[in-house]
Write a protein that holds these residues in place. Structure first.
Motif, PDB file in Angstrom:
ATOM      1  N   ALA A  62       0.795  -1.335   0.179  1.00 55.64           N
ATOM      2  CA  ALA A  62       0.108   0.038   0.036  1.00 55.64           C
ATOM      3  C   ALA A  62       0.698   1.267  -0.096  1.00 55.64           C
ATOM      4  CB  ALA A  62      -0.934  -0.167   1.277  1.00 55.64           C
ATOM      5  N   THR A  63       1.766   1.077   0.917  1.00 54.07           N
ATOM      6  CA  THR A  63       2.939   2.349   0.777  1.00 54.07           C
ATOM      7  C   THR A  63       3.718   2.549  -0.309  1.00 54.07           C
ATOM      8  OG1 THR A  63       2.843   2.288   3.297  1.00 54.07           O
ATOM      9  CG2 THR A  63       4.705   3.322   2.036  1.00 54.07           C
ATOM     10  N   LEU A  64       4.071   1.481  -1.033  1.00 51.68           N
ATOM     11  CA  LEU A  64       4.743   1.416  -2.270  1.00 51.68           C
ATOM     12  C   LEU A  64       4.120   1.964  -3.346  1.00 51.68           C
ATOM     13  CD1 LEU A  64       6.884  -1.708  -1.948  1.00 51.68           C
ATOM     14  CD2 LEU A  64       7.807   0.494  -1.931  1.00 51.68           C
ATOM     15  N   LYS A  65       2.733   1.826  -3.358  1.00 57.03           N
ATOM     16  CA  LYS A  65       1.831   2.143  -4.294  1.00 57.03           C
ATOM     17  C   LYS A  65       1.602   3.721  -4.433  1.00 57.03           C
ATOM     18  CE  LYS A  65      -2.621   1.201  -6.396  1.00 57.03           C
ATOM     19  NZ  LYS A  65      -3.873   0.072  -6.598  1.00 57.03           N
ATOM     20  N   ARG A  66       1.485   4.062  -3.016  1.00 58.46           N
ATOM     21  CA  ARG A  66       1.401   5.634  -2.843  1.00 58.46           C
ATOM     22  C   ARG A  66       2.549   6.439  -3.324  1.00 58.46           C
ATOM     23  NH1 ARG A  66      -0.488   7.131   3.170  1.00 58.46           N
ATOM     24  NH2 ARG A  66      -0.955   9.082   2.271  1.00 58.46           N
ATOM     25  N   ARG A 124      12.805   5.302  -8.089  1.00 51.03           N
ATOM     26  CA  ARG A 124      13.435   4.072  -8.444  1.00 51.03           C
ATOM     27  C   ARG A 124      13.506   3.209  -7.274  1.00 51.03           C
ATOM     28  NH1 ARG A 124      19.469   4.711 -11.408  1.00 51.03           N
ATOM     29  NH2 ARG A 124      19.626   2.598 -11.938  1.00 51.03           N
ATOM     30  N   ILE A 125      13.013   1.976  -7.402  1.00 49.33           N
ATOM     31  CA  ILE A 125      13.110   0.917  -6.141  1.00 49.33           C
ATOM     32  C   ILE A 125      14.552  -0.006  -6.444  1.00 49.33           C
ATOM     33  CG2 ILE A 125      11.755  -1.141  -5.275  1.00 49.33           C
ATOM     34  CD1 ILE A 125       9.246   0.439  -6.145  1.00 49.33           C
ATOM     35  N   VAL A 126      14.878  -0.330  -5.397  1.00 51.11           N
ATOM     36  CA  VAL A 126      16.327  -1.039  -5.318  1.00 51.11           C
ATOM     37  C   VAL A 126      15.731  -2.176  -4.364  1.00 51.11           C
ATOM     38  CG1 VAL A 126      18.552  -1.238  -4.786  1.00 51.11           C
ATOM     39  CG2 VAL A 126      17.828   0.775  -6.000  1.00 51.11           C
ATOM     40  N   THR A 127      16.057  -3.478  -4.897  1.00 42.50           N
ATOM     41  CA  THR A 127      15.779  -4.550  -4.028  1.00 42.50           C
ATOM     42  C   THR A 127      16.193  -5.765  -4.462  1.00 42.50           C
ATOM     43  OG1 THR A 127      13.570  -5.613  -2.959  1.00 42.50           O
ATOM     44  CG2 THR A 127      13.634  -5.187  -5.500  1.00 42.50           C
ATOM     45  N   PRO A 128      16.340  -6.882  -3.603  1.00 43.38           N
ATOM     46  CA  PRO A 128      16.941  -8.103  -3.866  1.00 43.38           C
ATOM     47  C   PRO A 128      16.156  -9.004  -5.066  1.00 43.38           C
ATOM     48  CG  PRO A 128      17.027  -7.740  -1.626  1.00 43.38           C
ATOM     49  CD  PRO A 128      16.137  -6.645  -2.119  1.00 43.38           C
ATOM     50  N   ILE A 134       6.249  -6.956  -5.948  1.00 51.27           N
ATOM     51  CA  ILE A 134       5.887  -5.389  -5.829  1.00 51.27           C
ATOM     52  C   ILE A 134       5.054  -5.418  -7.243  1.00 51.27           C
ATOM     53  CG2 ILE A 134       6.433  -3.248  -5.909  1.00 51.27           C
ATOM     54  CD1 ILE A 134       9.085  -4.182  -4.498  1.00 51.27           C
ATOM     55  N   ARG A 135       5.244  -5.869  -8.480  1.00 48.42           N
ATOM     56  CA  ARG A 135       4.722  -5.714  -9.661  1.00 48.42           C
ATOM     57  C   ARG A 135       3.489  -6.257  -9.715  1.00 48.42           C
ATOM     58  NH1 ARG A 135      10.168  -5.866 -12.223  1.00 48.42           N
ATOM     59  NH2 ARG A 135      10.404  -3.813 -13.031  1.00 48.42           N
ATOM     60  N   ASP A 136       3.105  -7.518  -9.135  1.00 44.09           N
ATOM     61  CA  ASP A 136       1.588  -7.886  -8.827  1.00 44.09           C
ATOM     62  C   ASP A 136       0.730  -6.955  -8.689  1.00 44.09           C
ATOM     63  OD1 ASP A 136       2.423 -10.383  -9.629  1.00 44.09           O
ATOM     64  OD2 ASP A 136       2.357 -11.135  -7.331  1.00 44.09           O
ATOM     65  N   ILE A 190       6.405   0.074 -11.704  1.00 44.04           N
ATOM     66  CA  ILE A 190       7.563   0.269 -11.066  1.00 44.04           C
ATOM     67  C   ILE A 190       8.857   0.357 -11.848  1.00 44.04           C
ATOM     68  CG2 ILE A 190       6.710  -0.359  -8.727  1.00 44.04           C
ATOM     69  CD1 ILE A 190       8.747  -2.835  -9.157  1.00 44.04           C
ATOM     70  N   GLU A 191       9.772   1.379 -11.567  1.00 47.09           N
ATOM     71  CA  GLU A 191      11.238   1.181 -12.264  1.00 47.09           C
ATOM     72  C   GLU A 191      12.107   0.381 -11.378  1.00 47.09           C
ATOM     73  OE1 GLU A 191      14.909   4.133 -13.304  1.00 47.09           O
ATOM     74  OE2 GLU A 191      12.940   5.064 -12.757  1.00 47.09           O
ATOM     75  N   ALA A 192      12.368  -0.592 -11.369  1.00 50.13           N
ATOM     76  CA  ALA A 192      13.148  -1.537 -10.281  1.00 50.13           C
ATOM     77  C   ALA A 192      14.405  -1.913 -10.786  1.00 50.13           C
ATOM     78  CB  ALA A 192      12.158  -2.664 -10.068  1.00 50.13           C
ATOM     79  N   ASP A 193      15.468  -1.704  -9.814  1.00 55.86           N
ATOM     80  CA  ASP A 193      16.911  -2.332 -10.029  1.00 55.86           C
ATOM     81  C   ASP A 193      16.551  -3.328  -9.096  1.00 55.86           C
ATOM     82  OD1 ASP A 193      18.504  -0.510 -11.770  1.00 55.86           O
ATOM     83  OD2 ASP A 193      17.563   1.009 -10.266  1.00 55.86           O
TER      84      ASP A 193
END
Length: 361
Positions: free
Chosen positions: A165-169, A177-181, A188-190, A195-198
């Motif tokens: 919910a917070t990421l969507k906001r 830019r979202i950085v994640t393992p 998140i993409r579901d 999102i723009e993700a690394d």
């Protein structure tokens, strides 16, 4: 006890570890989030801590949950310990300002960048709105008072760290830019497909802006989001390399004999600031492998060679047995025993800020 009552009472149990993911076999069909080559921490289906201890199973979970010893948190929490802060819009140059928002959510401002870690503004760290660990205090920065966020670091997929919910906001407002393992981007993409993700593996390095790099580093933890997805997404620590120095951020980790702290010092040298968890550690027989306590955090701080430190992951969501004030008290004792001053390491409460000096300044 019915299902709703158990979920509400269980704290970190089935809710934060994802509605029954604890102790369940991984889905037989394979990894739903990530496919890639086998490595020293991925067996083709699940991730693991090389040479480390696996998380405990469902039987031990029940032993913990029904074994007593959980200290009640006050309701409401004393408002005097928490403030609401309106941060600067930008912090330029070599200045480094960190604002505690709550739990593992911190705003890091330096080099003209606004970096947010594990953002959670929701009322509960849970997959459902009616049950699960509830905030004991409001966020230290109101969402509408956040400056524009450039980078969001999501360290792993537990609900107290990855809040859809917070990421969507944030994505709708700022398009950060979202950085994640590995694997967490799929989760998140579901719900937030734009999102723009690394997506990073341990040992990877990316440049997020001229002269600013993010390194993905090991930590000793695990992951689960729902039924049958245990350890199908990677967990990680991160080193943010800036012109003003390096920032070492860990969302969750067990101490693991200090292995990763020694490794990060050997690889990265001088670290200006280490941000590390100091809460969610009792009972030790259940939590020790995955959640360090304040004494271990201070030991790790020393091993990492960091000049300054911030303790987080306490005082907002009651996930485990310790009282709300136990982590800062244990932190103070550990710092005193190690000869570390309150100017060097701070356990920040929501809304509190730390303007981190330059090393040697």
């Amino acid at each position: 006890m019915n299902r709703r009552s158990f979920l509400k009472w269980s704290g970190f149990g089935l809710v934060a570890a994802a509605l029954g993911g604890l102790g369940m076999r991984e889905a037989q069909a394979g990894n739903r989030y990530y496919s890639g080559p086998i490595s020293d921490h991925f067996d083709g289906k699940i991730f693991f801590n090389p040479g480390g201890e696996e998380p405990r199973g469902f039987t031990d979970l029940l032993r913990w949950q029904f074994g007593g010893g959980k200290i009640d948190w006050p309701k409401p929490v004393k408002a005097a310990d928490f403030v609401t802060t309106k941060p600067e819009q930008r912090v330029d140059g070599n200045r480094l300002v960190v604002t505690m928002i709550g739990h593992a959510t911190l705003l890091i401002q330096t080099a003209g960048l606004n970096i947010l870690t594990d953002p959670v503004w929701s009322e509960r760290a849970s997959p459902v709105s009616f049950a699960g660990p509830k905030r004991a205090n409001p966020p230290g920065i109101a969402f509408d008072d956040l400056p524009m966020i450039d980078i969001v670091i999501v360290t792993h997929n537990h609900y107290d760290h990855l809040d859809i919910a917070t990421l969507k906001r944030l994505v709708e407002r700022d398009k950060p830019r979202i950085v994640t393992p590995l694997g967490n981007d799929a989760i998140i993409r579901d719900d937030v497909p734009q999102i723009e993700a690394d997506v990073m593996d341990w040992g990877d390095r990316i440049e997020v802006r001229d002269g600013v790099f993010v390194h993905c580093e090991p930590c000793h933890h695990w992951s689960a989001r729902g039924m049958g997805d245990r350890r199908m997404a990677l967990w990680a620590a991160f080193v943010i390399e800036t012109p003003g120095g390096k920032i070492y951020h860990i969302g969750d980790t067990g101490y693991a004999d200090g292995k990763h702290y020694r490794e990060v010092r050997e690889k990265h040298g001088d670290i200006r600031l280490a941000i590390m968890p100091i809460g969610a550690y009792e009972p030790r027989w259940f939590m020790k492998a995955q959640h360090q306590n304040p004494e271990e955090a201070i030991a790790g701080f020393g091993l990492s060679g960091s000049s300054f430190g911030i303790g987080h992951h306490f005082g907002t969501f009651q996930l485990t047995n310790e009282g709300i004030d136990d982590p800062p008290k244990a932190l103070a004792a550990a710092m005193s025993a190690a000869g570390i001053s309150s100017d060097s390491f701070k356990g920040l409460r929501p809304g509190q800020q730390f303007e981190v000096p330059r090393a040697g300044a």
